[in-house]
Design a protein around this motif. Structure first.
Motif, PDB file in Angstrom:
ATOM      1  N   SER B 156      21.636  -7.691 -33.713  1.00 34.51           N
ATOM      2  CA  SER B 156      22.408  -6.662 -33.014  1.00 34.51           C
ATOM      3  C   SER B 156      23.043  -7.235 -31.745  1.00 34.51           C
ATOM      4  O   SER B 156      24.048  -6.725 -31.265  1.00 34.51           O
ATOM      5  CB  SER B 156      21.521  -5.480 -32.672  1.00 34.51           C
ATOM      6  N   GLY B 159      26.820  -9.594 -31.698  1.00 36.23           N
ATOM      7  CA  GLY B 159      28.153  -9.047 -31.437  1.00 36.23           C
ATOM      8  C   GLY B 159      28.545  -9.253 -29.986  1.00 36.23           C
ATOM      9  O   GLY B 159      29.667  -9.682 -29.658  1.00 36.23           O
ATOM     10  N   GLN B 185      30.864  -2.483 -28.701  1.00 37.89           N
ATOM     11  CA  GLN B 185      29.633  -2.799 -29.437  1.00 37.89           C
ATOM     12  C   GLN B 185      28.731  -1.571 -29.535  1.00 37.89           C
ATOM     13  O   GLN B 185      27.508  -1.671 -29.421  1.00 37.89           O
ATOM     14  CB  GLN B 185      28.884  -3.939 -28.735  1.00 37.89           C
ATOM     15  N   ALA B 187      27.797   0.251 -32.037  1.00 32.41           N
ATOM     16  CA  ALA B 187      26.790   0.132 -33.111  1.00 32.41           C
ATOM     17  C   ALA B 187      25.700  -0.843 -32.694  1.00 32.41           C
ATOM     18  O   ALA B 187      24.506  -0.587 -32.887  1.00 32.41           O
ATOM     19  CB  ALA B 187      27.455  -0.327 -34.403  1.00 32.41           C
ATOM     20  N   GLY B 188      26.118  -1.947 -32.074  1.00 33.45           N
ATOM     21  CA  GLY B 188      25.141  -2.919 -31.609  1.00 33.45           C
ATOM     22  C   GLY B 188      24.184  -2.301 -30.602  1.00 33.45           C
ATOM     23  O   GLY B 188      22.977  -2.553 -30.628  1.00 33.45           O
ATOM     24  N   ASN B 305      27.801  -4.703 -38.562  1.00 32.93           N
ATOM     25  CA  ASN B 305      28.349  -4.787 -37.217  1.00 32.93           C
ATOM     26  C   ASN B 305      28.759  -6.212 -36.890  1.00 32.93           C
ATOM     27  O   ASN B 305      29.835  -6.473 -36.339  1.00 32.93           O
ATOM     28  CB  ASN B 305      27.303  -4.271 -36.217  1.00 32.93           C
ATOM     29  N   THR B 309      32.571  -7.298 -36.162  1.00 32.70           N
ATOM     30  CA  THR B 309      32.863  -7.897 -34.862  1.00 32.70           C
ATOM     31  C   THR B 309      33.453  -9.278 -35.046  1.00 32.70           C
ATOM     32  O   THR B 309      34.462  -9.639 -34.419  1.00 32.70           O
ATOM     33  CB  THR B 309      31.578  -7.980 -34.003  1.00 32.70           C
TER      34      THR B 309
END
Lengths: 580, 318
Positions: B156, B159, B185, B187-188, B305, B309
């Motif tokens: 995670s 990104g 970011q 989602a990260g 993700n 990215t």
């Protein structure tokens, strides 16, 4: 079906099996069956064309000192089997006379698996042995106890025994006896390719809701088998019933299901009233219903919060408890006490309602529904909560009937059977309310039923407050204890009654009566035997939690430790109710 | 020479602040929980109950230092120290303000990931050395949970690394001058939050200690200061994750008007409170549900993700 029909049928099927018939004070058909026919008759009753599928209760009476037994066969110890049919709403009571000091009789565990714990209890309390029982050992008393407490020769007070001593070696032995030995329970400790862990959970464990021990055979975290061990909360409530007067036993009943408060007084007072022939006046009935429903709310709130906590949520329990405080402040305003007001009396209630009682009640009726909606969002609609409880701890309706599950645990299987509706007592037939059910019989559905019961209880309370009748709060009957206050001040007869009732206790005519009610956790029943004295000859308390705990292995096999905690939470038991 | 003294001073100051904060968290968490649970929390000792912290410290320091006779002594004693050491070491790479950091490592983020992997040893060893079945179950749960969640915790963060083009936390903060990484970011951030909770073993990821089920799980046999180390280690973990969220996704010390270090602590503090709020409002999933959530939902999400990215960064031609 009446007593005569059943008698005819049994005499045709098993000639010579029925030794006598008895007229019980509660009107339940009561038949004395010869000992060697008892198993056949019981099996027949379970599987006949109109079956009695539930073993509602199994207990015994030590008859050796009983005087008033007209028409009953000679017996030293009588076994009492109480069978129930939900479908036809019928009961039957089978009694078996046993002779000798330590009689032996046949076990019926192969007919009703639920008889297992009941027979162990009878053995523990009376010393009656059941041949064919898979594991006949003490259940409520500690393993090293000498004597069987409910026998008449066993002392009822510590002061009747020598000074209590526990030297170090004896304490060590007592510890040793509590050591779990898997082989005693038919467990080997190994599976096909694994060794199991035996995990001792309790009697001190945050997840067991009181002093309750459950030994788990674990394969990793999966429960292979569970052995519940009860008795740590046993206080001899039934024995105390034989020692106290009819009147002074009331406070003990409060503490049987200690979350139920006056709800416990109700079946006891109703049973005594049945024996004495008292009919409580309307106002007393409505007050009783109102207070009982308040305690249902209070008890269900404790369940609601602790169930959420068992599934890991920290906060809900605080919200539920703060609302329970509101209930208690109303209970306190009316009764004076909070958790255990002991407020019902033989023939009515202790006092009239205080002036202005209705305002806080109305206020609560207005306030509570919004909170219930909030709780519903907080708990029942939570996704993690659902994932943890749906499909967990399932049993079918057949299992529930077979094992004697009652209350929300029965209704969660989709069976709308409520004592308040099906056998209205104390005037419940005058109230409008629904019997909530659910369909899957899992942890979540048991919750669904209770949550809806909270609303229904509120509905009943609302009807009570709108329709509180005028009139006396206590029956004008010589055995009402204590007699109505204004009469004692003006009437010498009543004053004498009052004096006798206080100094000796009321003398209740001989007889037997069982009254069961829909209590907070299921069906709670008091089976009272009067020998014409100032106290009961035998007090049997049939509690719902006892039957429910026996189902834990059935519910938890194959699930994980975390699931077991959710199951325990969903059963809603208190150990005082199990161990009495 | 002067530089070394200054550097040592900064390091000691950071250590002092961290330990004081984690002790203060005892009070803060209980007060905040009280606020959210319609009750008071500690309010007896001193004004607002603030003396609760010294009182707790005195209690925990003066308790008998006891180890159960059946425990594996050396491991039993070492285990709580491991968590303290690894978590404190992780703080070495966190830039509190420009120039205020213990070490300006160019692989700062990797260092943090390595340390957080090590901290699981503390739990497993503590649970194992206790020779208690509840501890053992707790330790097993911990190792499984933390191994599973570490996988996508690292993913995670990649990104962020791609966008910043560096593993150095100072560079990552500097790269957020125009836009905090919580936006590109997002989602990260969510994945890191979940993994961060799992790393700090807080509700809803407190399965290793799950008091309703395992009493206290891996530290059931611990008492006194050894228990205190686990306790403080947990609070330090919260501060660490909060500080990392601030650094990686919310621009670290960046902010107008106020001095950088204040900005850093304000942001971190908000996340600490948020940690407590989550604890007050969540249920605990079951072991297998937790693992399947990790492997079946979070890991694919983290990979997705990462791929997106990477694609965007590639397309932008940076």
């Amino acid at each position: 079906m009446d007593q005569a029909t059943l008698l005819n049928e049994l005499q045709l099927t098993y000639p010579g099996a029925v030794a006598a018939v008895q007229t019980a004070g509660d009107g339940i058909p009561t038949l004395w069956v010869e000992k060697n026919h008892a198993r056949d008759v019981l099996r027949y009753l379970k599987y006949r064309h109109e079956p009695f599928k539930t073993l509602f209760d199994l207990t015994a009476i030590d008859e050796r000192l009983r005087i008033n037994r007209e028409g009953q066969p000679a017996s030293n110890f009588s076994l009492v089997y109480h069978l129930l049919s939900y479908d036809r709403n019928e009961d039957v009571r089978i009694k078996v006379a046993l002779q000798g000091d330590y009689p032996v009789t046949d076990s019926i565990v192969d007919i009703w698996p639920s008889a297992n714990w009941y027979e162990r209890e009878v053995y523990d309390m009376f010393g009656i042995r059941f041949s064919g029982h898979p594991n006949l050992r003490r259940i409520l008393m500690p393993p090293g106890w000498s004597g069987h407490p409910l026998r008449k020769e066993h002392p009822a007070r510590a002061t009747e025994m020598g000074p209590f001593q526990m030297p170090e070696d004896e304490a060590e032995q007592a510890d040793q006896r509590l050591q779990f030995k898997p082989e005693e329970w038919g467990l080997t400790g190994t599976g096909s390719d694994t060794d199991y862990i035996f995990l001792n959970m309790g009697p001190q464990h945050p997840g067991t809701h009181g002093p309750f021990r459950i030994v788990l055979a674990l394969d990793g975290e999966v429960i292979v088998d569970a052995i519940p061990d009860i008795g740590f909360h046993h206080r001899g409530a039934e024995k105390m019933g034989e020692r106290q007067t009819w009147h002074s036993y009331i406070p003990y009943t409060d503490r049987v299901d200690y979350l139920g408060g006056v709800m416990n007084n109700l079946p006891y007072c109703l049973a005594v009233e049945k024996l004495a022939g008292i009919d409580a006046p309307d106002k007393a009935k409505v007050i009783r219903i109102m207070m009982a429903e308040f305690f249902r709310i209070s008890s269900h709130l404790v369940w609601y919060g602790t169930f959420a906590q068992d599934v890991g949520a920290m906060s809900p329990v605080f919200y539920m408890f703060s609302d329970r405080e509101r209930v208690f402040s109303i209970v306190e305003a009316i009764c004076g006490g909070r958790m255990h007001p002991s407020w019902f009396r033989i023939g009515g209630v202790a006092h009239d309602l205080p002036r202005g009682w209705d305002e806080p009640v109305r206020e609560f009726v207005r306030y509570f529904p919004a909170r219930l909606t909030e709780f519903h969002k907080l708990v029942m609609q939570n996704r993690i909560f659902k994932a943890r409880t749906q499909g967990i701890g399932k049993y079918t309706l057949e299992d529930a009937v077979e094992w004697g599950a009652t209350g929300p645990g029965l209704r969660a299987c989709g069976f709308a059977w409520d004592f308040r509706k099906n056998r209205p007592y104390s005037g419940y037939d005058q109230f409008e309310f629904d019997v909530p059910t659910a369909e899957h019989g899992d942890c979540y559905d048991r919750g669904v039923v209770r949550v809806e019961e909270l609303r229904q209880s509120l509905r009943i309370i609302e009807q009570c407050v709108e329709n509180m009748p005028e009139g006396p709060y206590k029956a004008d009957h010589p055995l009402a204890t204590p007699p109505p206050r204004d009469l004692t001040m003006h009437d010498i007869e009543t004053l004498i009654q009052h004096f006798l009732g206080v100094s000796w206790g009321p003398v209740i005519p001989p007889g037997e009566a069982m009254v069961a009610i829909e209590a907070t956790k299921g069906i709670n029943g008091y089976y009272l035997v009067s020998d014409g004295g100032t106290g009961s000859y035998r007090t049997r308390i049939r509690t719902p939690s006892f039957a429910h705990l026996q189902m834990i292995p059935l519910m938890s096999r194959g699930l994980s430790v975390a699931d077991l905690i959710a199951i325990l939470g969903s059963i809603d038991f208190v150990m005082a109710d199990v161990d009495r | 020479m002067k530089g070394i003294i200054l550097q040592t001073g900064v390091a000691l100051a950071i250590l002092g602040v961290l330990v004081a904060m984690s002790a203060g968290l005892i009070w803060l968490e209980r007060r905040l929980l009280g606020l959210w649970q319609d009750r008071y929390g500690p309010n007896r000792a001193g004004r607002l109950g603030l003396l609760q912290v010294p009182a707790d410290m005195i209690k925990i320091f003066t308790k008998e230092d006891w180890a159960p006779p059946f425990a594996d002594k050396p491991v039993f004693i070492a285990a709580p120290a491991v968590i303290m050491v690894t978590v404190l070491l992780s703080f070495a790479v966190i830039p509190f303000a420009p120039g205020v950091a213990v070490a300006d490592l160019n692989i700062g983020l990797l260092f943090f990931l390595a340390m957080s992997s090590l901290s699981v040893y503390s739990i497993v060893l503590g649970g194992w050395a206790s020779k208690n079945k509840y501890s053992l179950l707790g330790a097993l749960r911990a190792s499984c949970q933390m191994l599973s969640y570490e996988v996508f915790m690292g993913l995670s963060l990649m990104g962020v690394v791609m966008l910043a083009g560096s593993f150095n936390l100072r560079d990552i903060v500097e790269a957020q001058r125009d836009l905090w990484f919580c936006v590109p970011q997002f989602a990260g951030l969510i994945i890191f939050l979940v993994a961060g909770f799992a790393e700090s073993r807080r509700l809803p990821f407190d399965l290793p200690e799950a008091e309703n089920e395992l009493v206290a799980g891996f530290h059931v046999e611990y008492s006194g200061m050894k228990f205190g180390m686990f306790f403080v280690g947990e609070y330090l973990g919260i501060i660490l994750i909060s500080a990392l969220i601030t650094t990686l996704f919310f621009g670290g010390w960046l902010g107008p008007v106020l001095p950088p270090v204040v900005w850093f602590f304000v942001k971190t503090f908000a996340f600490i409170c948020w940690f407590v709020l989550i604890r007050a409002s969540y249920y605990r999933p079951r072991y297998d549900q937790l693992l399947s959530f990790g492997w079946k939902v979070m890991l694919p999400l983290a990979l997705l993700n990462l791929a997106i990215t990477g694609g965007v960064v590639l397309a932008a031609g940076r």
